[in-house]
Design a protein around this motif. Structure first.
Motif, short mmCIF file in Angstrom:
data_model
loop_
_atom_site.label_atom_id
_atom_site.label_comp_id
_atom_site.label_asym_id
_atom_site.label_seq_id
_atom_site.Cartn_x
_atom_site.Cartn_y
_atom_site.Cartn_z
N PRO A 3 1.35 2.58 8.71
CA PRO A 3 0.95 3.64 7.78
C PRO A 3 -0.32 4.33 8.27
O PRO A 3 -0.92 3.92 9.27
N GLY A 4 -0.75 5.34 7.58
CA GLY A 4 -1.97 6.04 7.95
C GLY A 4 -1.89 7.51 7.60
O GLY A 4 -0.82 8.04 7.28
N GLU A 5 -3.03 8.17 7.65
CA GLU A 5 -3.07 9.60 7.40
C GLU A 5 -2.17 10.33 8.39
O GLU A 5 -2.15 10.00 9.58
N PRO A 6 -1.40 11.31 7.93
CA PRO A 6 -0.50 12.03 8.85
C PRO A 6 -1.24 12.59 10.05
O PRO A 6 -2.35 13.11 9.94
N GLY A 7 -0.65 12.44 11.21
CA GLY A 7 -1.25 12.93 12.45
C GLY A 7 -0.65 12.21 13.64
O GLY A 7 -0.16 11.08 13.53
N TYR A 8 -0.67 12.86 14.79
CA TYR A 8 -0.07 12.29 15.99
C TYR A 8 -0.97 11.23 16.59
O TYR A 8 -2.19 11.35 16.61
N GLY B 102 0.79 -1.22 0.00
CA GLY B 102 0.00 0.00 0.00
C GLY B 102 0.82 1.27 0.00
O GLY B 102 2.04 1.27 -0.17
N SER B 103 0.14 2.37 0.22
CA SER B 103 0.79 3.67 0.30
C SER B 103 1.01 4.04 1.76
O SER B 103 0.36 3.49 2.65
N PRO B 104 1.93 4.96 2.04
CA PRO B 104 2.19 5.35 3.43
C PRO B 104 0.96 5.90 4.16
O PRO B 104 0.92 5.89 5.39
N SER B 105 -0.05 6.33 3.42
CA SER B 105 -1.23 6.92 4.05
C SER B 105 -2.39 5.93 4.20
O SER B 105 -3.45 6.29 4.67
N PRO C 88 7.36 11.11 23.90
CA PRO C 88 7.14 12.21 22.96
C PRO C 88 6.18 11.79 21.85
O PRO C 88 5.97 10.60 21.61
N LYS C 89 5.60 12.75 21.16
CA LYS C 89 4.60 12.49 20.16
C LYS C 89 5.14 11.65 19.00
O LYS C 89 6.24 11.89 18.52
N ILE C 90 4.35 10.65 18.60
CA ILE C 90 4.68 9.81 17.44
C ILE C 90 3.65 10.10 16.36
O ILE C 90 2.44 10.11 16.63
N GLU C 91 4.12 10.34 15.16
CA GLU C 91 3.22 10.71 14.08
C GLU C 91 3.21 9.64 13.00
O GLU C 91 4.25 9.08 12.65
N ARG C 92 2.03 9.30 12.49
CA ARG C 92 1.92 8.40 11.35
C ARG C 92 2.28 9.15 10.06
O ARG C 92 2.02 10.34 9.95
N PRO C 93 2.79 8.40 9.06
CA PRO C 93 3.25 7.00 9.13
C PRO C 93 4.61 6.92 9.81
O PRO C 93 5.39 7.86 9.74
N TYR C 94 4.88 5.76 10.43
CA TYR C 94 6.17 5.63 11.09
C TYR C 94 6.64 4.19 11.03
O TYR C 94 5.87 3.26 10.78
N ALA C 95 7.94 4.00 11.24
CA ALA C 95 8.55 2.69 11.30
C ALA C 95 9.23 2.53 12.65
O ALA C 95 9.79 3.49 13.19
N ALA C 96 9.15 1.33 13.22
CA ALA C 96 9.77 1.05 14.51
C ALA C 96 10.76 -0.09 14.36
O ALA C 96 10.47 -1.09 13.70
N MET C 97 11.93 0.07 14.95
CA MET C 97 12.95 -0.97 15.01
C MET C 97 13.33 -1.11 16.48
O MET C 97 13.99 -0.23 17.04
#
Length: 303
Positions: free
Chosen positions: A244-249, A168-171, A255-264
Motif C-alpha cells: 500500500p502507499g500514497e499513489p505514485g510510481y 489498513g487503507s490502500p494509501s 515498466p512503471k509500477i504504481e502504489r498501491p499494488y498487489a503481486a502474485m
C-alpha cells in the motif's frame, strides 16, 4: 485478518506451506496421505471437496477455521502453526530491509478470526549480523507477527483457498502483508537456511552457477545427506503480496509500477536470461563468493 484456508491436492507430501495473515483449507486428489486430524471439525461437510476448472475432484486434507478463541501459536504450542519469536532479518542488496521484530504475542484468535497485529514497540537484543559476521546490539522499533507451517504441514501440489482481510487503507504505506509458500529446505527469515538455497529450482550442472547454488548438480559428494549430482533448492510462490502507499510510481521500475499494488509471483533461480528486472539493484546471477563459499551479498543472489 480473517479467512478460511483449504488445501485440495494431488501428489505426495513434500514442500512446506509458508503462510501469514490467513485462514486456509487445502485439497488434493489421489490417495490421501495425511490423517483426518488435519481437517478442522468446524469446516462444513459441503466444503470438503471441490471440482477444479478442468473437472478434477479434489478432497480436503487440511483446513483451519480459527474458531477457537485464545490459541497460542508460540513455538511448540500449536500442532499446525508456529508464530515466530525473532527478528525479520530479510535485507535488500542496498542495505534496506524489514523494520520489525516478529513476536508470537502479536498473533491471536478471537471471534473466528486469526489476528496479526503490528505495533510501534521497541525490541532490543544481542544477535548475529550475517553481513558483518559478528554479534552486536540490535534494535527494531516495530513488532509484528508471522504464522507458518514449516516442518509441520507439507505438500507438493493442489488447490489452496485463503480468505483474508488486509490491514489498513490502500494509501497507508510501510506495510507488506503477504500469503505465500516456500520450499521446506529453506525457513523464511532464517538467512543462514536460505542463502544459496532460495529460490533455486535447478538440476543441471552449470559450473558458472555452481558456487551460487548450495546444493548443486555439479557436486559429487552427498553434502547435507542429499544425493550427489542432484540440484536442490527452495522456490517461492507468492499467493499475494501487497504494497500500500500514497499513489505514485516506484523509482527504478520498468515498466512503471504504481502504489498501491498487489503481486502474485513465482520466484525461481536461475531464472530467464531475458526480460530481467530493470532496477537499481538487480540480482547478481554469477556472484563472486567469500571464503565460506557464499556470495558476500546473499540478498542479491536470488534468481
Amino acid at each position: 485478518f480473517m479467512g478460511g484456508f483449504t488445501f485440495h491436492r494431488s501428489g505426495l507430501l513434500g514442500v512446506s506451506l509458508r503462510c501469514c495473515y490467513l485462514l486456509m483449507m487445502i485439497y488434493r486428489s489421489s490417495v490421501v496421505c495425511v490423517s483426518a486430524g488435519w481437517i478442522d471439525p468446524d469446516t462444513p461437510v459441503s466444503a470438503r471437496s471441490i471440482i477444479s476448472s478442468d473437472g478434477i475432484k479434489y478432497d480436503l486434507v487440511m483446513s483451519d477455521e480459527f474458531n477457537k478463541d485464545g490459541r497460542d501459536f508460540a513455538d511448540g504450542e500449536d500442532s499446525m502453526w508456529t508464530a515466530l519469536d525473532k527478528s525479520d532479518d530479510d535485507q535488500s542488496s542496498n542495505g534496506g530491509g524489514s523494520l520489525h521484530f516478529y513476536n508470537s504475542s502479536s498473533v491471536s484468535t478471537a471471534n473466528g478470526f486469526l489476528n496479526i497485529s503490528t505495533t510501534a514497540e521497541k525490541t532490543s537484543w544481542t544477535g548475529y549480523n550475517p553481513f558483518k559476521k559478528d554479534y552486536e546490539k540490535l534494535t527494531k522499533h516495530f513488532k509484528s507477527g508471522m504464522v507458518n507451517s514449516w516442518n509441520k504441514f507439507c505438500f507438493t501440489g493442489g488447490i489452496i483457498e485463503v480468505e483474508a482481510i488486509m490491514p489498513g487503507s490502500p494509501s497507508s504505506g510501510g506495510l507488506w502483508p503477504a500469503i505465500w509458500l516456500l520450499g521446506n529446505l529453506g525457513r523464511a527469515t532464517y538467512e543462514g537456511s536460505t542463502a544459496g538455497i532460495w529460490p533455486w529450482s535447478y538440476d543441471k550442472c552449470d559450473r558458472s552457477r555452481q558456487r551460487s547454488q548450495a546444493i548443486s548438480a555439479c557436486s559429487s559428494s552427498s553434502h547435507y545427506g542429499m544425493r550427489p549430482y542432484t540440484g536442490r533448492g527452495s522456490t517461492e510462490i507468492d499467493i499475494i503480496e501487497i504494497m500500500p502507499g500514497e499513489p505514485g510510481y516506484l523509482p527504478s521500475t520498468s515498466p512503471k509500477i504504481e502504489r498501491p499494488y498487489a503481486a502474485m509471483t513465482l520466484q525461481v533461480a536461475p531464472g530467464g536470461t531475458t526480460s530481467r528486472p530493470n532496477s537499481g539493484q538487480a540480482p547478481v546471477r554469477h556472484a563472486t563468493t567469500g571464503l565460506d563459499g557464499h556470495p558476500p551479498l546473499p540478498a542479491q543472489e536470488w534468481y
